[in-house]
Motif scaffolding. Structure first.
Motif, PDB file in Angstrom:
ATOM      1  N   LEU A   1       1.211  -0.815   0.194  1.00 16.71           N
ATOM      2  CA  LEU A   1       0.244   0.021  -0.271  1.00 16.71           C
ATOM      3  C   LEU A   1       1.042   1.077  -0.014  1.00 16.71           C
ATOM      4  N   LYS A   2       2.063   1.143   0.801  1.00 15.74           N
ATOM      5  CA  LYS A   2       2.563   2.499   1.314  1.00 15.74           C
ATOM      6  C   LYS A   2       3.654   2.163  -0.629  1.00 15.74           C
ATOM      7  N   ALA A   3       3.732   1.366  -0.744  1.00 21.22           N
ATOM      8  CA  ALA A   3       4.847   1.560  -1.938  1.00 21.22           C
ATOM      9  C   ALA A   3       3.895   1.881  -3.449  1.00 21.22           C
ATOM     10  N   GLY A   4       2.531   1.461  -3.551  1.00 25.89           N
ATOM     11  CA  GLY A   4       1.874   1.662  -4.836  1.00 25.89           C
ATOM     12  C   GLY A   4       2.571   0.878  -5.548  1.00 25.89           C
ATOM     13  N   VAL A   5       3.337   0.072  -6.072  1.00 33.45           N
ATOM     14  CA  VAL A   5       3.351  -0.658  -6.898  1.00 33.45           C
ATOM     15  C   VAL A   5       4.081  -1.859  -6.540  1.00 33.45           C
ATOM     16  N   ASP A   6       3.679  -2.479  -7.694  1.00 35.71           N
ATOM     17  CA  ASP A   6       3.831  -4.487  -7.584  1.00 35.71           C
ATOM     18  C   ASP A   6       5.267  -4.483  -7.154  1.00 35.71           C
ATOM     19  N   ASN A   7       6.387  -3.762  -7.204  1.00 34.23           N
ATOM     20  CA  ASN A   7       7.684  -4.734  -7.575  1.00 34.23           C
ATOM     21  C   ASN A   7       8.263  -3.656  -6.705  1.00 34.23           C
ATOM     22  N   PRO A   8       8.065  -3.495  -5.934  1.00 30.96           N
ATOM     23  CA  PRO A   8       9.524  -1.965  -4.766  1.00 30.96           C
ATOM     24  C   PRO A   8      10.167  -3.702  -4.216  1.00 30.96           C
ATOM     25  N   VAL A   9      11.131  -2.980  -3.324  1.00 25.67           N
ATOM     26  CA  VAL A   9      12.345  -3.241  -2.804  1.00 25.67           C
ATOM     27  C   VAL A   9      12.321  -3.584  -1.434  1.00 25.67           C
ATOM     28  N   VAL A  10      11.211  -5.085  -0.538  1.00 24.52           N
ATOM     29  CA  VAL A  10      10.754  -4.343   1.259  1.00 24.52           C
ATOM     30  C   VAL A  10      11.848  -4.982   1.215  1.00 24.52           C
ATOM     31  N   LEU A  11      12.517  -4.215   2.488  1.00 20.42           N
ATOM     32  CA  LEU A  11      13.275  -5.061   3.269  1.00 20.42           C
ATOM     33  C   LEU A  11      13.171  -5.381   4.809  1.00 20.42           C
ATOM     34  N   LEU A  12      13.091  -7.208   4.351  1.00 14.28           N
ATOM     35  CA  LEU A  12      12.581  -8.165   5.707  1.00 14.28           C
ATOM     36  C   LEU A  12      14.339  -7.583   7.048  1.00 14.28           C
ATOM     37  N   ASP A  13      13.628  -6.321   8.069  1.00 16.24           N
ATOM     38  CA  ASP A  13      14.840  -5.485   8.708  1.00 16.24           C
ATOM     39  C   ASP A  13      14.361  -7.121   9.905  1.00 16.24           C
ATOM     40  N   GLU A  14      16.254  -7.217  10.431  1.00 14.90           N
ATOM     41  CA  GLU A  14      15.677  -8.237  11.574  1.00 14.90           C
ATOM     42  C   GLU A  14      15.047  -9.579  11.863  1.00 14.90           C
ATOM     43  N   LEU A  15      14.897 -10.138  10.561  1.00 15.95           N
ATOM     44  CA  LEU A  15      14.878 -11.370  10.273  1.00 15.95           C
ATOM     45  C   LEU A  15      14.969 -12.104  11.404  1.00 15.95           C
ATOM     46  N   ASP A  16      16.078 -11.815  12.105  1.00 17.43           N
ATOM     47  CA  ASP A  16      16.335 -12.807  13.197  1.00 17.43           C
ATOM     48  C   ASP A  16      16.224 -12.804  14.287  1.00 17.43           C
ATOM     49  N   LYS A  17      16.001 -11.395  14.584  1.00 10.70           N
ATOM     50  CA  LYS A  17      14.531 -11.860  16.069  1.00 10.70           C
ATOM     51  C   LYS A  17      12.805 -11.790  15.702  1.00 10.70           C
ATOM     52  N   LEU A  18      12.604 -12.398  15.223  1.00 18.06           N
ATOM     53  CA  LEU A  18      11.288 -12.931  14.761  1.00 18.06           C
ATOM     54  C   LEU A  18      11.107 -14.083  16.159  1.00 18.06           C
ATOM     55  N   GLY A  19      10.386 -12.957  16.393  1.00 21.70           N
ATOM     56  CA  GLY A  19       9.754 -14.500  17.422  1.00 21.70           C
ATOM     57  C   GLY A  19       8.222 -15.546  17.106  1.00 21.70           C
ATOM     58  N   SER A  20       7.984 -16.245  18.324  1.00 20.64           N
ATOM     59  CA  SER A  20       6.740 -17.326  17.935  1.00 20.64           C
ATOM     60  C   SER A  20       5.953 -16.850  19.432  1.00 20.64           C
ATOM     61  N   ASP A  21       5.146 -17.337  18.951  1.00 19.89           N
ATOM     62  CA  ASP A  21       3.987 -17.784  20.673  1.00 19.89           C
ATOM     63  C   ASP A  21       2.803 -18.586  20.161  1.00 19.89           C
ATOM     64  N   TRP A  22       1.753 -18.923  20.852  1.00 19.11           N
ATOM     65  CA  TRP A  22       0.612 -19.110  21.169  1.00 19.11           C
ATOM     66  C   TRP A  22      -0.057 -17.809  20.141  1.00 19.11           C
ATOM     67  N   HIS A  23       0.315 -17.632  19.220  1.00 17.57           N
ATOM     68  CA  HIS A  23      -0.612 -16.355  18.630  1.00 17.57           C
ATOM     69  C   HIS A  23      -0.038 -16.756  16.769  1.00 17.57           C
ATOM     70  N   GLY A  24       0.698 -18.133  16.697  1.00 22.29           N
ATOM     71  CA  GLY A  24       1.340 -18.942  15.697  1.00 22.29           C
ATOM     72  C   GLY A  24       2.108 -18.337  15.441  1.00 22.29           C
ATOM     73  N   ASP A  25       3.388 -18.923  14.268  1.00 20.62           N
ATOM     74  CA  ASP A  25       3.952 -18.692  13.886  1.00 20.62           C
ATOM     75  C   ASP A  25       4.713 -17.540  12.401  1.00 20.62           C
ATOM     76  N   PRO A  26       5.260 -16.869  12.988  1.00 15.76           N
ATOM     77  CA  PRO A  26       4.979 -15.492  11.681  1.00 15.76           C
ATOM     78  C   PRO A  26       5.899 -16.511  10.751  1.00 15.76           C
ATOM     79  N   ALA A  27       7.399 -16.993  11.926  1.00 12.69           N
ATOM     80  CA  ALA A  27       8.353 -17.691  10.342  1.00 12.69           C
ATOM     81  C   ALA A  27       7.528 -18.088   9.827  1.00 12.69           C
ATOM     82  N   ALA A  28       6.636 -19.023   9.938  1.00 12.53           N
ATOM     83  CA  ALA A  28       5.980 -20.060   9.057  1.00 12.53           C
ATOM     84  C   ALA A  28       5.292 -19.196   7.964  1.00 12.53           C
ATOM     85  N   ALA A  29       4.644 -17.946   8.389  1.00 13.20           N
ATOM     86  CA  ALA A  29       3.815 -17.287   7.055  1.00 13.20           C
ATOM     87  C   ALA A  29       5.170 -16.700   6.119  1.00 13.20           C
TER      88      ALA A  29
END
Ligand SMILES: Nc1ncnc2c1ncn2[C@@H]1O[C@H](COP(=O)(O)OP(=O)(O)OP(=O)(O)O)[C@@H](O)[C@H]1O
Ligand SMILES: [Mg+2]
Length: 589
Positions: free
Chosen positions: A413-441
């Motif tokens: 939505l913010k980028a306004g195009v379908d091919n932006p550069v998306v920076l997934l910053d701090e991928l190693d700080k991804l957590g997980s708990d009973w709200h499901g597994d964001p890594a799988a998503a």
């Protein structure tokens, strides 16, 4: 009655029950199917003797042993027995008195036990009598409220005087779990049982009250909804009659125009049409309007095929990286190789995701941003640090209050195009708990086999992420979930030497810091050895983040002194001045 503790008469057959705790005075029909139980019933029925019914601790146990059966049960008589063709039987039993199993005499062909009656109060005390009265009264209210309890239950209790019997009958009727019933059965003291019953009854009544209250509210809401629908219909007829268009339609037109101009997928178009219809039906003051509009704005705000120029000009990226970042020879080479492969593959997504790994402040985020600039594509940063809830990636369903799309869709939505550069910053700080597994998503987001049809729960339709250029950053490669790690093309940024830091400071940090502080590049200069002394004495890091922070503090002080006390520019900061600007150095040189 046999006094407790004394050896009671002969052994009685035992029938372990599941899902039933039998109380004295209670009639219960039951199916008996297990071999040992069938034999127990036959024996009791044949000898015209009573048997003991005691509940299993775990109803799931098929072949219980003595340890699986509660030690307190009820002596009962078989009033009626009918055999079924498959060898099982249907029996009617009546509870007589509570007994404690003293010993198992045999386990074959059926359980045989010696059982002693539980001690009971000989004569009711004034206190138990008054407690029993309370229980009777409260029970009356419970029967009133409970849809499944017949009024006769109340009559029986009203006619019972003996406090222990009152306790038995009320406990038998209480609609609570088996564990709780078993506890009520096994309690020795009459007073304790009555008190426990009062507590259980109070809890159950509170729950029933709440249920009724909710039921009433739901009913009211349905009625109000029907009333509103009726009024709206009348309003529409009235408007038609006086030839006036309905409200809110100008707005609808705006949406319709946008909808017509966009290349939505068929599913998304159907969703948008439905939302528009809903919008025209809703009264303008309804709280749902905002929800429907939010969804429409998201649907129509997505790029739907709009693209930034997607040519990958490797030489241009090389030039830009050279301009914006000092050193990093290997890193730049590997990035350019990766981009060359992307270019050769054309529209196909690269099989791996570029991942820049290294300590804080080594330039991971800023290199990623430079790549985006050089490619001429919008740059969106998605901070993953501390994300534990899968919905942060995949979106919240719109039935939630304050629901939002996930961060990936939000990024588009913010980028306004379908091919932006998306920076997934701090991928190693991804957590997980009973709200499901964001890594799988996130795997779904990154997987080229699936990400052309990514489903966001808020959006409710599929969206194509296959043209997004993902770059990830991590501090600690080991902390990346293994499944994600396999998808990454990791490039390490190890940190800078003193010489490199000096060059970065002079060429990149000082000009930028000066500009940001409202000064001209060159307004703050560092004398011989001053920068090196600053780096050694005031920073301890692989990257240059602390260094940049120190340079900013100096620049801010210079700017302020220039304004307040007319400090002449340019200023040269010497080794001796450092303590004045930054305080005493935390580290020895
Ligand atoms: N080689 C370099 N040349 C020029 N500037 C650099 C270089 N390396 C880092 N910087 C600058 O240092 C600052 C910190 O870098 P950046 O924010 O990219 O670090 P990072 O690696 O993403 O750190 P973190 O892990 O904390 O997110 C930025 O202002 C960046 O421009
Ligand atoms: Mg960063």
């Amino acid at each position: 009655m046999t006094p407790p503790g004394e050896a009671p008469g002969r052994a009685l057959p035992l029938l372990p029950t599941r899902g039933l705790v039998l109380f004295p005075k209670m009639l219960a029909p039951l199916f008996v199917g297990r071999g040992r139980s069938v034999r127990a019933v036959e024996r009791a029925f044949g000898e015209q003797s009573p048997l003991v019914l005691s509940a299993q601790r775990e109803p799931g146990v098929e072949d219980p042993g003595p340890d699986d059966i509660w030690p307190v049960g009820t002596k009962a008589r078989v009033l009626h027995l009918s055999r079924l063709p498959d060898g099982s039987m249907k029996v009617l039993v009546e509870g007589e008195e509570r007994v404690r199993i003293v010993r198992y005499e045999a386990t074959e062909p059926c359980f045989l036990v010696t059982a002693a009656p539980l001690s009971r109060q000989r004569r009711p005390t004034a206190r138990t009598r008054s407690l029993a009265r309370r229980v009777r009264d409260v029970f009356a209210r419970y029967v009133d409220l409970h849809p499944q309890l017949p009024d006769e239950a109340q009559d029986v209790v009203q006619q019972t005087e003996d406090p222990d019997e009152v306790a038995d009958i009320v406990a038998a009727h209480l609609q609570v779990g088996d564990e709780e019933k078993q506890a009520l059965l096994a309690m020795e003291s009459t007073e304790q049982r009555l008190v426990a019953l009062l507590e259980s009854l109070a809890e159950e009544i509170a729950a029933l009250d709440l249920e009724q209250e909710i039921g009433r509210k739901v009913q009211e809401r349905i009625e109000r909804g029907q009333r509103q629908a009726l009024l709206r219909e009348q309003l529409r007829v009235i408007r038609d009659e006086i030839g006036e268009a309905g409200g809110g339609e100008d707005d609808d037109e705006g949406y319709r125009g946008r909808l017509a101009a966009l290349a939505l997928s068929p599913a998304a178009r159907a969703l948008a049409e439905r939302a528009l219809r809903r919008l025209s039906e809703l009264p303008s003051l309804s709280s749902e309007v905002a929800v429907v509009r939010g969804h429409l704005d998201t649907l129509l705000g997505l790029p739907w095929g709009r693209l930034a120029p997607s040519e990958v000009d490797v030489a241009a990226v090389a030039r830009h990286l050279e301009r914006t970042h000092h050193g990093l020879r290997d890193v730049k080479d590997r990035i350019l190789e990766y981009l060359a492969v992307c270019r050769l593959r054309g529209a196909d997504q690269p099989a791996t995701i570029l991942c820049l790994a290294g300590p804080p402040g080594t330039g991971k985020s800023s290199v990623a941003q430079s790549i985006a600039e050089a490619l001429g594509r919008p740059f969106v940063r998605v901070a993953l640090g501390g994300v534990r809830d899968e919905a942060e990636i995949r979106g919240h369903r719109r039935t939630y209050v304050g629901a939002m799309p996930g961060r990936i869709i939000d990024g588009l939505l913010k980028a306004g195009v379908d091919n932006p550069v998306v920076l997934l910053d701090e991928l190693d700080k991804l957590g997980s708990d009973w709200h499901g597994d964001p890594a799988a998503a996130l795997m779904e987001v990154l997987d080229p086999a699936h990400n052309h049809a990514f489903r966001d729960a808020y959006l409710e339709c599929e969206y194509d992420l296959s043209r997004v250029f993902f770059i990830a950053t991590v501090n600690d490669v080991d902390a990346v979930p293994a499944t994600l790690y396999d998808r990454l093309e990791v490039i390490h940024l190890s940190g800078y030497t003193l010489t490199e830091k000096l060059a970065i400071a002079r060429r990149h940090l000082l000009p930028r810091v000066a500009r940001d502080s409202g000064l001209r590049p060159g307004d703050v200069r560092y004398g011989r050895g001053a920068l090196a002394r600053l780096i050694r004495g005031y920073t301890r890091e692989a990257g240059v983040r602390e260094l940049e922070r120190c340079l900013r503090r100096v620049a801010r002080k210079v700017a302020r002194r220039h304004l307040e006390s007319g400090l002449a520019l340019p200023v040269t900061v010497t080794v001796a001045d450092l303590a004045d600007y930054l305080g005493p150095a935390p580290w020895e040189d």
